[in-house]
Write a protein that holds these residues in place. Structure first.
Motif, PDB file in Angstrom:
ATOM      1  N   UNK A  94       0.816  -1.212   0.000  1.00 54.71           N
ATOM      2  CA  UNK A  94       0.000   0.000   0.000  1.00 54.71           C
ATOM      3  C   UNK A  94       0.850   1.262   0.000  1.00 54.71           C
ATOM      4  N   UNK A  95       0.501   2.196  -0.883  1.00 55.48           N
ATOM      5  CA  UNK A  95       1.115   3.527  -0.801  1.00 55.48           C
ATOM      6  C   UNK A  95       0.272   4.397   0.104  1.00 55.48           C
ATOM      7  N   UNK A  96       0.883   4.837   1.179  1.00 52.90           N
ATOM      8  CA  UNK A  96       0.225   5.721   2.131  1.00 52.90           C
ATOM      9  C   UNK A  96       1.321   6.482   2.875  1.00 52.90           C
ATOM     10  N   UNK A  97       0.996   7.617   3.485  1.00 51.12           N
ATOM     11  CA  UNK A  97       2.030   8.352   4.215  1.00 51.12           C
ATOM     12  C   UNK A  97       2.611   7.521   5.360  1.00 51.12           C
ATOM     13  N   UNK A  98       3.914   7.658   5.539  1.00 48.61           N
ATOM     14  CA  UNK A  98       4.622   6.939   6.615  1.00 48.61           C
ATOM     15  C   UNK A  98       5.347   7.936   7.513  1.00 48.61           C
ATOM     16  N   UNK A  99       4.745   9.116   7.670  1.00 42.25           N
ATOM     17  CA  UNK A  99       5.465  10.222   8.310  1.00 42.25           C
ATOM     18  C   UNK A  99       5.902   9.922   9.735  1.00 42.25           C
ATOM     19  N   UNK A 100       4.985   9.382  10.522  1.00 41.23           N
ATOM     20  CA  UNK A 100       5.295   9.134  11.930  1.00 41.23           C
ATOM     21  C   UNK A 100       6.411   8.104  12.066  1.00 41.23           C
ATOM     22  N   UNK A 101       6.290   7.056  11.281  1.00 42.79           N
ATOM     23  CA  UNK A 101       7.290   5.983  11.309  1.00 42.79           C
ATOM     24  C   UNK A 101       8.666   6.524  10.914  1.00 42.79           C
ATOM     25  N   UNK A 102       8.690   7.337   9.860  1.00 39.18           N
ATOM     26  CA  UNK A 102       9.960   7.902   9.401  1.00 39.18           C
ATOM     27  C   UNK A 102      10.557   8.828  10.459  1.00 39.18           C
ATOM     28  N   UNK A 103       9.706   9.599  11.110  1.00 36.65           N
ATOM     29  CA  UNK A 103      10.198  10.478  12.176  1.00 36.65           C
ATOM     30  C   UNK A 103      10.772   9.657  13.327  1.00 36.65           C
ATOM     31  N   UNK A 104      10.135   8.535  13.613  1.00 41.95           N
ATOM     32  CA  UNK A 104      10.661   7.647  14.653  1.00 41.95           C
ATOM     33  C   UNK A 104      12.046   7.107  14.242  1.00 41.95           C
ATOM     34  N   UNK A 105      12.184   6.699  12.978  1.00 40.99           N
ATOM     35  CA  UNK A 105      13.484   6.187  12.509  1.00 40.99           C
ATOM     36  C   UNK A 105      14.542   7.287  12.521  1.00 40.99           C
ATOM     37  N   UNK A 106      14.143   8.490  12.119  1.00 32.83           N
ATOM     38  CA  UNK A 106      15.092   9.615  12.143  1.00 32.83           C
ATOM     39  C   UNK A 106      15.610   9.832  13.559  1.00 32.83           C
TER      40      UNK A 106
END
Ligand SMILES: [Fe+2]
Ligand SMILES: [Fe+2]
Ligand SMILES: [Fe+2]
Ligand SMILES: [Fe+2]
Length: 404
Positions: free
Chosen positions: A320-332
């Motif tokens: 699925x293509x969907x925003x992953x913003x929170x997850x990416x911020x967690x990884x950052x």
């Protein structure tokens, strides 16, 4: 309702050939394209290119003329599919616009796959890689505004944030440290094999794209940035392809490729809002089903095994293509300072890493740093899209934080 690709029949192979008129698809509207529809087009192009190149490699090692002819026939169909898919891309899009879309694919596809990956070692490989393409997106977005006076928001919309990830300058690692350990084909979850094939294919297409389009630019900073990031995409292909068990037989690999095509066309068909594009995903799904049956027959004949032994019994949850913003911020916030040592991950810059860094950078700043410096000089700041607040890593925040 469960969908079992091993029992669905699809369109018979001898009815899959299309004429010029059928290949002449209407492209996406450049002014109204849904960013995630474009992302799906880019992924499927990468998947079809991998299926063609894989089939060529297999044919080169295949002594049986009858099998060689069968591979040639299916490969011809795959080549038609690739044309139809890639010719959907909106015309008149600039190279940089498409580049930004490629990096958006790398970010949101890899992040989603990392979230879904059941194996912790494989998951780590995706989490590691995604922070790098995330940074590429930011560097290219700044180049885009400088060269074309346009904003990356027009391409990615507010679906994907644009801000620094792991800095591109430290992606240049010693090649030995880009080789991961492979999964074990006998014990790994079948879903993990599909994930690895998908991300590898997407990165491979990005590598090919940059190596071909980079020299089209006049501006030295653009030429240099494509050289630099082009080198990293090759590292990424090495990183992801080394996850795949090299002990898989050619027949097994063929079956995995066809199954993955079925999985992705099915996934994208279920979420595609554009009816014309959806119809193509559906048509190609029905073609892939028959291609999968043919590959399964070859496996039974030459490997003496049932495809059920290596494949998932039913399709996993749709990609699925969907925003992953929170997850990416967690990884950052947690993984930005990682690098690799051998097949593992460390936080300290080690000797082999430092030596390669010295050799490749000398005492000059690489293009990925200079592009931001130049943007700051000309525009009085850098280009970012921070929809969820300031950067999660304090040292990477700007004084003027917030999106401009
Ligand atoms: Fe295909
Ligand atoms: Fe990238
Ligand atoms: Fe990449
Ligand atoms: Fe196929």
């Amino acid at each position: 309702m469960t969908f079992n690709p091993l029992v669905e029949k699809g369109i018979p192979l001898d009815r899959q050939l299309r004429n010029w008129r059928e290949l002449d698809v209407e492209p996406l509207d450049p002014d109204a394209v849904d960013p995630y529809t474009r992302c799906r087009v880019i992924v499927m192009n990468g998947i079809e290119i991998e299926s063609i190149m894989f089939s060529h490699h297999m044919a080169r090692t295949c002594p049986d003329p009858e099998v060689k002819r069968q591979l040639a026939y299916t490969r011809y169909i795959e080549a038609q599919q690739q044309k139809v898919v890639n010719w959907l891309l909106p015309p008149i899009a600039s190279t940089l616009e498409t580049t930004i879309a490629y990096e958006q694919v790398a970010v949101d596809l890899t992040a989603w796959i990392a979230r879904m990956e059941p194996d912790p070692y494989l998951k780590q490989a995706y989490e590691f890689g995604v922070l790098e393409d995330f940074d590429h997106l930011y560097r290219y977005a700044n180049l885009f505004e400088m060269i074309e006076r346009r904003k990356a928001r027009k391409v990615v919309d507010d679906l994907t944030e644009v801000m620094p990830g792991r800095p591109t300058t430290v992606h240049h690692r010693h090649p030995y440290d880009n080789v991961r350990d492979p999964y074990d084909r006998n014990t790994v979850d079948p879903l993990s094999k599909l994930h690895a094939l998908t991300v590898m294919s997407a990165e491979q297409q990005t590598m090919n794209f940059y190596m071909n389009v980079g020299p089209q630019y006049m501006e030295p900073i653009a030429r240099q940035l494509y050289v630099e990031i082009g080198m990293i995409e090759q590292e990424h292909v090495t990183h992801y392809e080394s996850l795949v068990d090299p002990g898989e037989t050619w027949w097994e690999r063929l079956v995995n490729h066809e199954y993955n095509e079925v999985y992705l066309y099915h996934s994208f068909m279920t979420q595609e809002p554009d009816p014309k594009v959806k119809a193509i995903w559906e048509l190609h799904l029905n073609m892939e089903l028959a291609q999968l049956q043919a590959a399964c027959d070859l496996m039974r004949r030459f490997d003496g095994r049932e495809p059920e032994e290596v494949l998932a019994p039913q399709l996993p949850v749709p990609v699925t293509f969907e925003p992953n913003k929170e997850y990416l911020r967690h990884l950052l916030g947690t993984q930005i300072d990682l690098t690799t040592l051998g097949a593992g991950y460390v936080r300290e810059a080690h000797e082999r890493f430092e030596r390669l860094q010295e050799q490749i950078h000398g005492d000059e700043k690489p293009a990925s740093e200079r592009v931001i410096d130049m943007h700051r000089e000309r525009f009085g700041g850098e280009y970012r899209i921070e929809t969820e607040g300031p950067h999660p890593v304090e040292s990477l925040r700007r004084p003027e934080d917030g999106d401009r």
